[in-house]
Design a protein around this motif. Structure first.
Motif, PDB file in Angstrom:
ATOM      1  N   HIS A 264    -101.603-132.793 -86.629  1.00 55.09           N
ATOM      2  CA  HIS A 264    -100.376-132.365 -85.943  1.00 55.09           C
ATOM      3  C   HIS A 264     -99.156-132.753 -86.771  1.00 55.09           C
ATOM      4  O   HIS A 264     -98.546-133.804 -86.539  1.00 55.09           O
ATOM      5  CB  HIS A 264    -100.315-132.980 -84.548  1.00 55.09           C
ATOM      6  N   PRO A 265     -98.785-131.939 -87.762  1.00 55.23           N
ATOM      7  CA  PRO A 265     -97.631-132.278 -88.604  1.00 55.23           C
ATOM      8  C   PRO A 265     -96.315-132.318 -87.842  1.00 55.23           C
ATOM      9  O   PRO A 265     -95.358-132.937 -88.298  1.00 55.23           O
ATOM     10  CB  PRO A 265     -97.635-131.176 -89.665  1.00 55.23           C
ATOM     11  N   VAL A 266     -96.259-131.647 -86.696  1.00 51.00           N
ATOM     12  CA  VAL A 266     -95.083-131.729 -85.825  1.00 51.00           C
ATOM     13  C   VAL A 266     -95.516-132.415 -84.538  1.00 51.00           C
ATOM     14  O   VAL A 266     -96.285-131.863 -83.745  1.00 51.00           O
ATOM     15  CB  VAL A 266     -94.488-130.346 -85.531  1.00 51.00           C
ATOM     16  N   LEU A 267     -95.031-133.631 -84.362  1.00 53.16           N
ATOM     17  CA  LEU A 267     -95.424-134.447 -83.223  1.00 53.16           C
ATOM     18  C   LEU A 267     -94.171-135.135 -82.686  1.00 53.16           C
ATOM     19  O   LEU A 267     -93.327-135.606 -83.450  1.00 53.16           O
ATOM     20  CB  LEU A 267     -96.445-135.498 -83.682  1.00 53.16           C
ATOM     21  N   TYR A 268     -94.052-135.168 -81.367  1.00 52.22           N
ATOM     22  CA  TYR A 268     -92.898-135.792 -80.726  1.00 52.22           C
ATOM     23  C   TYR A 268     -93.325-137.133 -80.126  1.00 52.22           C
ATOM     24  O   TYR A 268     -94.472-137.290 -79.681  1.00 52.22           O
ATOM     25  CB  TYR A 268     -92.309-134.869 -79.657  1.00 52.22           C
TER      26      TYR A 268
END
Length: 228
Positions: free
Chosen positions: A136-140
């Protein structure tokens, strides 16, 4: 014991990976002196897990170097300070509030971590955890606490605080050891201005050993921002 389940109330790394792929917010450990965090691919899920408004700003977890590199063109920082940001995130493990370049095209995935021309980044790359989050290269991410509570320092605290629908990954399966009882706190948050000025936005684990937080800021400036 079912696949993905580590013990009562917690999941193992496979269970955490499955939950993240489903879009579920997951409570994850970080190395001392940091507390647990709650992370997910959906910022609304992160906020719902924390029992706060779904549109509240969250930090972007730039554990993937490519995600961080994609922000070079939108941060209002010169190359030396951009390099300092990389070191601060990876070595100091602080959370950073960084200025966005006016008029620069921003990726849509940055919006949940953006308010009033600033973006909030967290960049810890704890090796034992990377296999769980690498897909998950974009994770919040946000601190692992429900509204009105302090961030969870242990898996047991997180299990007691969060509802059963929010999986909790214990640190033990990652390290092969038992509970780590060292004192923990949420990350210190720093604000870096385009001109290199550094401010303390929120006190936390990194500045806690310093009675005077100005001394901590001086240490950060001398270690990471000399070129600025």
């Amino acid at each position: 014991m079912s696949a993905g389940r580590e013990s009562a109330g917690t999941v193992d790394p496979d269970g955490a990976r499955i939950a993240l792929h489903r879009g579920t917010a997951v409570v994850l450990p970080n190395p001392a002196p940091l507390t647990y965090v709650v992370a997910g691919t959906d910022p609304a899920a992160v906020n719902t897990a924390k029992d706060r408004p779904t549109d509240q700003a969250v930090a972007l977890w730039v554990h993937d170097p490519a995600t961080l590199a994609a922000l070079d063109a939108v941060l209002d920082l010169d190359p030396a300070r951009t390099a300092a940001v990389r070191r601060l995130l990876a070595e100091e493990l602080v959370t950073l509030l960084l200025p966005l370049r006016p008029g620069a095209a921003r990726p849509a995935w940055l919006a949940p971590a953006t308010r009033d021309g600033w973006t909030m980044l967290f960049g810890a790359r704890w090796a034992p955890l990377l296999p769980v989050i690498a897909g998950h290269p974009v994770l919040y991410v946000s601190s692992a606490n429900r509204t009105g509570h302090r961030p969870a320092a242990t898996a047991a605290e997180a299990v007691a605080m969060f509802p059963p629908a929010v999986p909790v990954l214990g640190a033990g399966p990652l390290t092969g050891g038992g509970p780590d009882t060292r004192p923990r706190a949420a990350t210190t948050t720093l604000r870096l201005h385009p001109d290199g000025r550094l401010e303390l936005h929120r006190r936390g684990a990194q500045d806690r050993p310093h009675a005077d937080f100005d001394r901590y800021l001086d240490l950060v400036r001398s270690t990471y921002l000399r070129a600025g």
